[in-house]
Enzyme design. Structure first.
Site, short mmCIF file in Angstrom:
data_model
loop_
_atom_site.label_atom_id
_atom_site.label_comp_id
_atom_site.label_asym_id
_atom_site.label_seq_id
_atom_site.Cartn_x
_atom_site.Cartn_y
_atom_site.Cartn_z
N ARG A 107 -3.81 6.67 0.50
CA ARG A 107 -4.37 7.79 1.02
C ARG A 107 -3.45 8.75 1.96
O ARG A 107 -3.83 9.79 2.45
CB ARG A 107 -5.78 7.59 1.92
CG ARG A 107 -7.09 7.48 1.14
CD ARG A 107 -7.99 6.86 1.79
NE ARG A 107 -7.77 5.52 2.07
CZ ARG A 107 -8.53 4.51 2.83
NH1 ARG A 107 -9.99 5.04 3.07
NH2 ARG A 107 -8.08 3.55 2.94
N ASP A 111 -6.60 -3.32 -7.61
CA ASP A 111 -7.23 -4.12 -6.23
C ASP A 111 -7.54 -5.60 -6.31
O ASP A 111 -7.66 -6.08 -7.59
CB ASP A 111 -8.38 -3.44 -5.70
CG ASP A 111 -8.77 -3.52 -4.24
OD1 ASP A 111 -8.11 -3.02 -3.55
OD2 ASP A 111 -9.86 -4.49 -3.78
N TYR A 147 -14.34 -12.51 0.35
CA TYR A 147 -14.95 -11.24 0.06
C TYR A 147 -16.16 -11.48 -0.77
O TYR A 147 -17.33 -10.90 -0.80
CB TYR A 147 -14.17 -10.06 -0.64
CG TYR A 147 -13.07 -9.42 0.31
CD1 TYR A 147 -13.37 -8.43 1.05
CD2 TYR A 147 -11.85 -9.95 0.29
CE1 TYR A 147 -12.64 -7.91 1.99
CE2 TYR A 147 -11.05 -9.35 1.22
CZ TYR A 147 -11.31 -8.26 1.95
OH TYR A 147 -10.54 -7.83 2.95
N ARG A 170 -7.33 10.95 -6.34
CA ARG A 170 -8.41 10.15 -6.03
C ARG A 170 -9.64 11.05 -6.20
O ARG A 170 -10.75 10.40 -6.60
CB ARG A 170 -8.02 9.68 -4.68
CG ARG A 170 -9.28 8.81 -4.19
CD ARG A 170 -9.35 7.37 -4.37
NE ARG A 170 -10.56 6.80 -3.62
CZ ARG A 170 -11.80 6.81 -4.00
NH1 ARG A 170 -12.26 7.81 -4.57
NH2 ARG A 170 -12.56 6.18 -2.92
N ARG A 220 0.76 -1.14 -0.02
CA ARG A 220 0.04 0.02 -0.08
C ARG A 220 0.77 1.35 0.00
O ARG A 220 0.40 2.28 0.76
CB ARG A 220 -0.98 0.12 1.21
CG ARG A 220 -2.15 -0.75 1.13
CD ARG A 220 -2.99 -0.39 -0.03
NE ARG A 220 -4.16 -1.33 -0.05
CZ ARG A 220 -5.35 -1.04 0.56
NH1 ARG A 220 -5.35 -0.10 1.36
NH2 ARG A 220 -6.27 -2.00 0.80
O1 CP3 Z 1 -0.26 -1.77 -2.40
C1 CP3 Z 1 -0.45 -0.84 -3.31
O2 CP3 Z 1 -0.06 0.34 -3.27
C2 CP3 Z 1 -1.13 -1.50 -4.65
C3 CP3 Z 1 -2.59 -1.37 -4.51
C4 CP3 Z 1 -3.34 -2.23 -3.82
C5 CP3 Z 1 -4.56 -1.87 -3.41
N1 CP3 Z 1 -5.13 -2.93 -2.51
C6 CP3 Z 1 -4.99 -0.54 -3.33
C7 CP3 Z 1 -6.32 -0.04 -2.69
C8 CP3 Z 1 -3.23 -3.45 -3.59
C9 CP3 Z 1 -2.03 -4.50 -3.48
C10 CP3 Z 1 -4.21 -3.90 -2.72
C11 CP3 Z 1 -4.59 -5.27 -2.12
C12 CP3 Z 1 -5.85 -5.56 -1.45
N2 CP3 Z 1 -6.95 -5.07 -1.45
C13 CP3 Z 1 -5.85 -6.61 -0.28
C14 CP3 Z 1 -4.92 -7.48 0.01
C15 CP3 Z 1 -3.87 -6.80 0.87
C16 CP3 Z 1 -4.36 -6.16 2.48
O3 CP3 Z 1 -4.67 -5.13 2.61
O4 CP3 Z 1 -4.73 -7.19 3.27
C17 CP3 Z 1 -7.13 -6.64 -0.03
C18 CP3 Z 1 -7.66 -7.39 1.45
C19 CP3 Z 1 -7.92 -5.43 -0.75
C20 CP3 Z 1 -9.56 -5.56 -0.43
C21 CP3 Z 1 -9.67 -3.89 -0.09
N3 CP3 Z 1 -9.60 -3.00 -1.17
C22 CP3 Z 1 -10.26 -3.44 0.83
C23 CP3 Z 1 -10.65 -4.16 2.15
C24 CP3 Z 1 -10.39 -1.84 0.76
C25 CP3 Z 1 -10.91 -1.08 1.65
C26 CP3 Z 1 -10.19 -0.70 2.80
C27 CP3 Z 1 -9.19 0.15 2.63
O5 CP3 Z 1 -7.79 -0.33 2.90
O6 CP3 Z 1 -9.16 1.34 2.16
C28 CP3 Z 1 -9.87 -1.71 -0.53
C29 CP3 Z 1 -9.81 -0.25 -1.23
C30 CP3 Z 1 -8.38 -0.12 -1.67
N4 CP3 Z 1 -7.51 -0.67 -2.31
C31 CP3 Z 1 -7.98 1.42 -1.37
C32 CP3 Z 1 -6.47 1.29 -2.17
C33 CP3 Z 1 -5.45 2.41 -2.22
C34 CP3 Z 1 -8.44 2.44 -1.01
C35 CP3 Z 1 -9.27 3.25 -1.72
C36 CP3 Z 1 -9.45 4.80 -1.58
O7 CP3 Z 1 -8.77 5.32 -1.97
O8 CP3 Z 1 -10.38 5.11 -1.02
#
Ligand code: CP3
Length: 346
Positions: A27, A73, A148, A36, A23
Site C-alpha cells: 500500500r 499471502d 491465524y 488493488r 512487503r
Molecule cells: O512481501 C511481499 O511484498 C510479498 C507479499 C506478502 C504479503 N503478505 C502481501 C500482503 C507476503 C510475503 C506476506 C506475508 C504475510 N502475510 C505474513 C508474514 C510476514 C509478516 O508481515 O509478519 C503475515 C503474518 C501475513 C498475514 C496477513 N496478510 C495480515 C496480518 C494482513 C493484514 C494486515 C496488513 O499488513 O495489511 C495481510 C494482508 C496483506 N498481505 C496485504 C499485502 C500487500 C495488504 C492487503 C491490502 O492491500 O489491503
C-alpha cells in the site's frame, strides 16, 4: 555467473550486499493502490496472474531491487485447504476459528492444488519476466499459519493458540503435521513453477516458550527444509523466526536453513559473531526508520552494514514496509547500500 542473492545464500560475502524488502509490494506504492482498487478484493488480486504479476514487478521496476517476492499471502494455504478467509478493511484477515478435531478433519488437501493453480501461474510468468533478479517464493511456517487458523485471525495476545498447544497437544500436533506436509507440497510446486529461493515466514515464533518453540517452530521447519533440500538441493531456504531472541541461534543450527531473517530486535553484530559463517543473515533495519528517512536512517544503515561486513548478508528490514513509508526514502536507502565500496569475494 549466479544471481547475487543466490551467491550470498551459498555463503559468499558479496559486497555491496544484494537488497530487497519484506512487503516491497504494497500500500505504500501509489501504483499498488491503484491496481488493488481495480482488483476489488485482496484474494482476487492474489489469484489473478495478470494483476499479481504486475504488483510483484512494480517495486522491481521502480527501485531495481535484487529480488522479487511472489505477490501472495501466507493465508492462501489455509484458504486453499478449505478454511474460510476474508480480508476485512481495517481489521486484517478473518477466518472461522479451528477449535476441534472435526474442524481439522474438514480441511481437504486434495482440493488445495487446484485452488492454488493461478498463483503458480503467476510464479511461472514472473520468472519469465526477470533477468538479474532472484524470484523468491514463500509460505508461512506451520506455527504462524496455525496461529491465524486457531485464533480466527490476528490477535494481540494469541491466548487461544498457546492454550491449544499446551492443553490439546494431539490436536495441535496433528494440525502442525498437516501444515508441514502441505507446506512442503506448496513450496515444491512454487519451485517447479520457477521460484529460485524460498522463505518461511514465522512471524509469531517469538510468542512460544522454549519447549514449544522447539516442538512447533524448530522441528517442523527442520522437516520442511530436509524434504525440500533432498528434492531441490540447489534451492536455498530463508527462515524468519521473528522475535525468537536467543533461540534464533538454535533455530539456525538445527533447521538447516541457508539464510535467516533477523527481526528488528536482533543485534546484528552479535548475530554475525554467533551464526555459522556459511549461513547468510538477512535484515534488519527498523521499518519505522524507513518512514523517518534522512540522517537517522542513514546512520542506522551505515552501522548495520559495518556490523555484518565480511559475512554473507542480504539487506532487508526487520519486518515489512509499512503503508506510511515515503517512496523516496527507499530510493535513498538503496543508493546508500549500493554506494558501499565493493570488495573481492572471499
Ligand atoms: O512481501 C511481499 O511484498 C510479498 C507479499 C506478502 C504479503 N503478505 C502481501 C500482503 C507476503 C510475503 C506476506 C506475508 C504475510 N502475510 C505474513 C508474514 C510476514 C509478516 O508481515 O509478519 C503475515 C503474518 C501475513 C498475514 C496477513 N496478510 C495480515 C496480518 C494482513 C493484514 C494486515 C496488513 O499488513 O495489511 C495481510 C494482508 C496483506 N498481505 C496485504 C499485502 C500487500 C495488504 C492487503 C491490502 O492491500 O489491503
Amino acid at each position: 555467473m549466479a544471481k547475487k542473492l543466490l551467491r550470498v545464500l551459498s555463503g559468499e560475502p558479496l559486497w555491496p550486499p544484494p537488497a530487497w524488502l519484506m512487503r516491497q509490494a504494497g500500500r505504500y506504492l501509489p501504483e499498488y493502490r491503484e491496481l488493488r482498487a481495480r482488483a476489488g478484493s485482496f484474494l482476487g488480486l492474489c489469484t489473478n496472474p495478470d494483476l499479481a504479476m504486475e504488483v510483484t514487478l512494480q517495486p522491481i521496476r521502480r527501485f531495481g531491487f535484487d529480488a522479487a517476492i511472489l505477490f501472495s499471502d501466507i493465508l492462501l494455504l489455509p484458504w486453499a485447504l478449505g478454511q474460510g478467509l476474508d480480508y476485512v478493511e481495517g481489521r486484517g484477515p478473518v477466518l472461522p476459528p479451528l477449535a476441534t478435531p472435526a474442524d481439522l478433519a474438514r480441511l481437504d488437501p486434495a482440493r488445495a492444488a487446484a485452488k492454488l493453480g493461478p498463483v503458480l501461474e503467476t510464479v511461472h510468468r514472473v520468472r519469465g519476466a526477470l533477468e538479474e533478479e532472484t524470484l523468491i517464493g514463500f509460505a508461512g511456517a506451520p506455527f504462524t499459519v496455525a496461529c491465524y487458523m486457531v485464533e480466527g485471525g490476528g490477535s494481540r495476545t494469541w491466548e487461544k493458540v498457546r492454550a491449544m498447544a499446551w492443553s490439546q497437544p494431539a490436536l495441535f500436533g496433528a494440525l502442525i503435521d498437516l501444515l508441514v506436509d502441505q507446506t512442503i507440497a506448496w513450496l515444491a510446486a512454487q519451485i517447479e513453477a520457477g521460484a529460485e529461493a524460498v522463505m518461511l515466514f514465522d512471524s509469531w515464533a517469538g510468542i512460544l516458550a522454549p519447549d514449544l518453540f522447539r516442538a512447533h517452530v524448530i522441528e517442523p521447519t527442520a522437516r520442511i527444509v530436509a524434504a525440500l533440500r533432498a528434492r531441490y538441493p540447489e534451492v536455498p531456504i530463508i527462515g524468519f523466526p521473528r522475535k525468537s531472541g536467543l533461540l534464533m541461534l538454535e533455530y539456525v543450527s538445527r533447521t538447516g536453513v541457508q539464510g535467516v531473517g533477523m527481526d528488528t530486535s536482533i543485534d546484528a553484530a552479535l548475530a554475525a559473531r554467533k551464526i555459522a559463517p556459511k549461513v547468510a543473515l538477512q535484515g534488519n533495519l527498523d521499518p519505522q526508520l524507513l518512514v523517518e528517512g534522512g540522517p537517522r536512517m542513514a546512520h542506522a544503515v551505515a552501522r548495520l552494514l559495518s556490523e555484518v561486513r565480511g559475512h554473507p548478508f542480504i539487506f532487508n528490514l526487520g519486518h515489512g514496509v509499512v503503508p506510511e513509508t515515503p517512496v523516496e526514502n527507499i530510493t535513498a536507502l538503496l543508493a546508500q547500500v549500493r554506494a558501499e565500496e565493493a570488495r573481492a569475494a572471499g
